[in-house]
Design an enzyme around this catalytic site. Structure first.
Site, PDB file in Angstrom:
ATOM      1  CG  ASP A  34     -21.620  -9.990  -0.898  1.00 13.66           C
ATOM      2  OD1 ASP A  34     -21.526 -10.826   0.016  1.00 13.66           O
ATOM      3  OD2 ASP A  34     -20.838  -9.928  -1.865  1.00 13.66           O
ATOM      4  CG  ASP A  38     -22.456  -4.183   0.977  1.00 16.54           C
ATOM      5  OD1 ASP A  38     -21.445  -4.372   1.680  1.00 16.54           O
ATOM      6  OD2 ASP A  38     -22.509  -4.492  -0.224  1.00 16.54           O
ATOM      7  CD  GLU A 114      -9.448  -1.472 -12.398  1.00 13.50           C
ATOM      8  OE1 GLU A 114      -9.623  -2.253 -11.440  1.00 13.50           O
ATOM      9  OE2 GLU A 114      -8.445  -0.779 -12.534  1.00 13.50           O
ATOM     10  CE  LYS A 116     -16.190  -4.681  -4.718  1.00  9.89           C
ATOM     11  NZ  LYS A 116     -16.024  -6.045  -4.224  1.00  9.89           N
ATOM     12  CG  ASP A 118     -17.861 -12.017  -5.181  1.00 12.30           C
ATOM     13  OD1 ASP A 118     -17.252 -11.580  -4.189  1.00 12.30           O
ATOM     14  OD2 ASP A 118     -18.958 -12.588  -5.118  1.00 12.30           O
ATOM     15  CE1 TYR A 230      -7.343  -5.072  -7.070  1.00 12.07           C
ATOM     16  CE2 TYR A 230      -8.454  -6.994  -7.937  1.00 12.07           C
ATOM     17  CZ  TYR A 230      -8.075  -6.232  -6.866  1.00 12.07           C
ATOM     18  OH  TYR A 230      -8.398  -6.605  -5.600  1.00 12.07           O
ATOM     19  CE  LYS A 320     -20.461  -4.693  -2.619  1.00 14.61           C
ATOM     20  NZ  LYS A 320     -20.462  -5.891  -1.921  1.00 14.61           N
ATOM     21  CB  CYS A 414     -35.537 -35.799  14.453  1.00  9.34           C
ATOM     22  SG  CYS A 414     -34.824 -36.458  12.936  1.00  9.34           S
ATOM     23  CB  CYS A 417     -35.538 -40.728  14.257  1.00  6.83           C
ATOM     24  SG  CYS A 417     -34.666 -39.431  15.160  1.00  6.83           S
ATOM     25  CB  CYS A 432     -31.821 -35.144  15.072  1.00  4.61           C
ATOM     26  SG  CYS A 432     -32.164 -36.844  15.545  1.00  4.61           S
ATOM     27  CB  CYS A 437     -31.344 -40.147  13.459  1.00  3.99           C
ATOM     28  SG  CYS A 437     -32.400 -39.386  12.216  1.00  3.99           S
TER      29      CYS A 437
HETATM   30  S1  IVH Z   1      -8.892  -1.839  -5.967  1.00  5.15           S
HETATM   31  C1  IVH Z   1      -7.146   0.561  -2.722  1.00  5.15           C
HETATM   32  N1  IVH Z   1      -9.966  -3.094  -7.991  1.00  5.15           N
HETATM   33  O1  IVH Z   1     -12.874  -5.534  -3.721  1.00  5.15           O
HETATM   34  C2  IVH Z   1      -7.986  -0.072  -3.746  1.00  5.15           C
HETATM   35  N2  IVH Z   1     -10.357  -3.931  -5.814  1.00  5.15           N
HETATM   36  O2  IVH Z   1     -14.665  -4.504  -1.732  1.00  5.15           O
HETATM   37  C3  IVH Z   1      -8.392  -1.411  -3.342  1.00  5.15           C
HETATM   38  N3  IVH Z   1     -11.701  -5.955  -5.733  1.00  5.15           N
HETATM   39  O3  IVH Z   1     -10.473  -5.263  -1.196  1.00  5.15           O
HETATM   40  C4  IVH Z   1      -8.719  -2.369  -4.310  1.00  5.15           C
HETATM   41  N4  IVH Z   1     -11.992  -6.167  -7.893  1.00  5.15           N
HETATM   42  O4  IVH Z   1     -10.285  -7.223  -2.868  1.00  5.15           O
HETATM   43  C5  IVH Z   1      -9.817  -3.050  -6.656  1.00  5.15           C
HETATM   44  N5  IVH Z   1     -10.831  -4.147  -9.860  1.00  5.15           N
HETATM   45  C6  IVH Z   1     -10.674  -4.092  -8.563  1.00  5.15           C
HETATM   46  C7  IVH Z   1     -11.250  -5.059  -7.692  1.00  5.15           C
HETATM   47  C8  IVH Z   1     -11.068  -4.926  -6.316  1.00  5.15           C
HETATM   48  C9  IVH Z   1     -12.235  -6.690  -6.710  1.00  5.15           C
HETATM   49  C10 IVH Z   1     -11.847  -6.285  -4.307  1.00  5.15           C
HETATM   50  C11 IVH Z   1     -10.623  -6.022  -3.473  1.00  5.15           C
HETATM   51  C12 IVH Z   1     -11.080  -5.052  -2.412  1.00  5.15           C
HETATM   52  C13 IVH Z   1     -12.535  -5.326  -2.381  1.00  5.15           C
HETATM   53  C14 IVH Z   1     -13.328  -4.196  -1.779  1.00  5.15           C
END
Ligand code: IVH
Length: 679
Positions: A34, A38, A114, A116, A118, A230, A320, A414, A417, A432, A437
């Protein structure tokens, strides 16, 4: 940088970002971390800002990634699902607050911080408190309808709970969240895949994304997906919507939905930063992988005032956490050969501690990746494990490169083989090409005999290795030619296990057809597709005779739901190969009689030649039930509307398909009319 250079770099970055978007969202199989992704995206956005003459609406920097995949009906979100701007820097997080302070003209703003999660973004809609739909983010405007799969998630209630003191349940509400897999479940599934000789998923996020896009809900149910909610999308009546982000969490929890484990309210940037750091210290104990913090303005009214950019709200920012990273010496590069001959380079490392475990090996993906990163044996390399459970080498520390290190030369032969390797057109992998093989033979037979395929008890990885080494098994049919006296010669006290094995082999001859189809190891054809193929073709012989038109119809529409053009071509190519056809004939000659699934071939002809497209929610029939009825009457179901579509069967909240049908003049019918048609 001159404008010409900038233009060239922008084009290059756009292509790269678009490629990685497809890998991540479309195929759930990212090639880079990621962090690297990014970084590419940031470089692109910076260049586009500096050279506005090259800006483009079509640039991936202005769009959210698209997760829509073949085989699903799409559904339009009532309210757009946006992405989030993100940063890895404290300074930029503070700048985010400063921007809002300026924009909103207020001194100190209240935020919610909050975790985030994954996972993969989803929008679930409840009407009158009942779960009616679950849709992936898709391109933000419309996503894939995954309702049937989401219903298998045990913690997602089918009905909202009206509790005393809880906010009233709105008539209609879209609730946003994330589908994920726990680490334990991820490891369990990968263990099974390893046994089956299948490629391992790199991390829980990819596996969750891959799972929710299975075409068969039964397969989804077999993996324990979880969900956490969320946020809110559309809400009717609008007055029922909580006035703050905290209020949203409170309401969602009160209605009985799983919410984030912890959230912080923070006043101004210092408190925000303190909360982010506290979260970083706690996140290892959460059930889901947390790759950052999301900072949101608490007041919904202020969120509205701040507004949105083309892809993300101005009122939220993701911070992040940099992936855990270690530096260590690359001792050697070994090359593994897979079932289909793909050569995967593996870094053999000086063991190093990383994110709580010792890492001694890491993937190097493929030849091009090694060349792109110029990784050399003897280098000190960075190893990362960002929520990614399989560690990856992300680059070399050039400052520490010894002058004696020479560029890595990928083997031309390979390693098993010694056959010269090839790079098939359009593929990144080296292969291969030797079908004989020994590694390929072992893996092919292991796959066939594994639990995920024909499931022959006693024919595990080690046993197959032994049999191949002895030369008794050179192909799948050889399993059915094994001789008792040979097996007995494997050692003393093996009589009972030999008899058990022979009995298991014998009874496997009647295994379900889909298990054999899966066991043949056709590229792209997994268990779900094998089931679809078994239902449609009824025998291995019929499948070997399949034609392109059995899979792909007019305007590239899928004839068999879930089998797209890529898979169709792989199947045709597989059986075009004489040895694969011979293999099927040999199995039959050896007494293999796969059990065909219950016949669902057309019994009626009322709808012969008619193509239907389904959209929206029908009052009584599920999508599967409607499809069954259409197919039983000789009709077909397709995923997209064209001039050739005979009918669009539309239910409530039909989306863009309905509009398209109207534009093209395709008849639109409701459930009642449909039921009359099918009699
Ligand atoms: S809010 C308009 N809250 O992260 C606001 N997103 O990288 C949009 N995600 O598309 C989302 N945890 O899928 C929000 N606590 C959280 C989140 C969260 C994970 C994801 C979500 C978003 C992506 C962006």
């Amino acid at each position: 940088m001159t404008p010409t250079q900038a233009d060239a770099r922008i084009q290059q970055l756009r292509a790269e970002v678009a490629h990685h978007d497809r890998r991540y969202h479309g195929q759930s199989a990212p090639e880079i971390s990621d962090f690297e992704y990014d970084r590419l995206k940031r470089e692109l956005a910076d260049l586009e800002a500096k050279f506005p003459q090259f800006r483009s609406e079509a640039s991936p920097s202005t769009q959210v990634g698209d997760d829509r995949t073949e085989g699903f009906v799409t559904y339009r979100h009532r309210e757009r699902m946006m992405s989030l701007d993100n940063t890895y820097s404290e300074t930029e997080l503070r700048e985010f607050d400063a921007r809002l302070v300026k924009l909103l003209g207020r001194p100190a703003l209240a935020y919610v911080v909050e975790p985030k999660i994954d996972g993969l973004a989803v929008s679930v809609t409840y009407e009158q408190g009942r779960l009616v739909r679950a849709v992936t983010r898709g391109n933000g405007v419309e996503g894939d309808d995954i309702t049937a799969n989401a219903r298998t998630i045990a913690t997602l209630p089918l009905e909202l709970k009206a509790a005393p003191g809880a906010p009233p349940i709105p008539e209609l509400i879209e609730i946003r969240g994330e589908i994920y897999l726990t680490l334990a479940e991820f490891e369990r599934i990968n263990r099974l895949r390893e046994e089956a000789g299948e490629a391992l998923y790199a991390n829980p996020r990819n596996l969750a994304a891959g799972t929710i896009k299975q075409l068969d809900p039964r397969e989804v149910a077999a993996r324990k997906l979880e969900i956490v909610l969320y946020g809110l999308g559309a809400c009717e009546p609008a007055a029922a919507r909580p006035a703050t982000q905290q209020g949203c969490h409170h309401a969602v929890r009160a209605w009985g939905l799983p919410t984030v484990e912890r959230l912080w309210s923070a006043q101004g940037p210092d408190e925000v930063w303190a909360a982010v750091q506290e979260l970083d210290g706690l996140r290892d104990h959460f059930a889901y992988a947390t790759d950052g913090a999301v900072v949101k303005l608490d007041s919904i009214a202020l969120q509205r005032e701040a507004g949105v950019t083309s892809k993300a709200p101005r009122w939220a920012m993701a911070f992040k956490f940099a992936a855990e990273r270690a530096e260590t010496e690359l001792k050697a590069i070994t090359v593994q050969v897979g079932r289909t001959g793909v050569l995967t380079p593996v870094a053999e490392l000086d063991p190093v501690q990383l994110a709580g475990s010792t890492v001694a090996r890491a993937t190097l993906h493929n030849r091009d990746e090694i060349a792109r990163k110029d990784i050399r044996v003897g280098d000190f390399v960075f190893v990362e494990k960002a929520g990614e459970v399989i560690p990856a080498v992300i680059g070399a520390n050039l400052a520490r490169r010894r002058p004696t290190c020479v560029p890595y030369v990928f083997p031309e032969k390979c390693p098993v083989c010694a056959t010269p390797v090839i790079q098939p057109e359009g593929e990144v992998a080296m292969r291969c090409p030797n079908y004989e093989c020994p590694v390929q033979v072992r893996r092919r037979v292991q796959h066939f005999a594994s639990k995920a395929c024909v499931d022959i008890d006693g024919l595990g990885i080690a046993m197959v290795d032994g049999l191949v080494e002895k030369g008794w098994v050179r192909s799948i049919p050889d399993i059915y030619r094994l001789r008792r006296d040979n097996l007995l010669s494997l050692g003393k006290s093996v009589e009972k296990s030999t008899d058990n094995l022979l009995a298991a082999i014998e009874s496997s001859k009647r295994a379900e057809l889909w298990r054999f189809i899966h066991g043949l190891g056709v590229t792209h054809v997994g268990a779900a597709a094998s089931k679809d193929l078994a239902r449609r073709f009824g025998s291995l012989e019929a499948l070997t005779e399949a034609k392109f038109s059995d899979f792909v119809g007019e305007k590239k529409a899928s004839v068999i739901e879930g089998i797209g053009e890529t898979m169709a071509l792989a199947i045709l190519e597989h059986f075009n190969e004489p040895r694969n056809r011979t293999l099927v004939a040999e199995l039959a000659a050896l007494g293999v009689r796969p059990m065909a699934p219950a016949q669902t071939a057309p019994t009626g002809t009322a709808l012969a030649g008619k193509t239907f497209v389904l959209t929206g929610t029908l009052p009584t029939l599920t999508r599967e039930a409607a499809t069954e009825k259409i197919e039983a009457a000789g009709g077909k179901v397709s995923g997209s509307v064209s001039k050739k579509t005979s009918y669009v069967l539309a239910g409530e909240e039909a989306g863009s398909k309905l509009e398209k049908a109207r534009t093209l003049g395709v008849p639109v019918i409701d459930e009642a009319e449909f039921l009359r048609l099918v009699g």
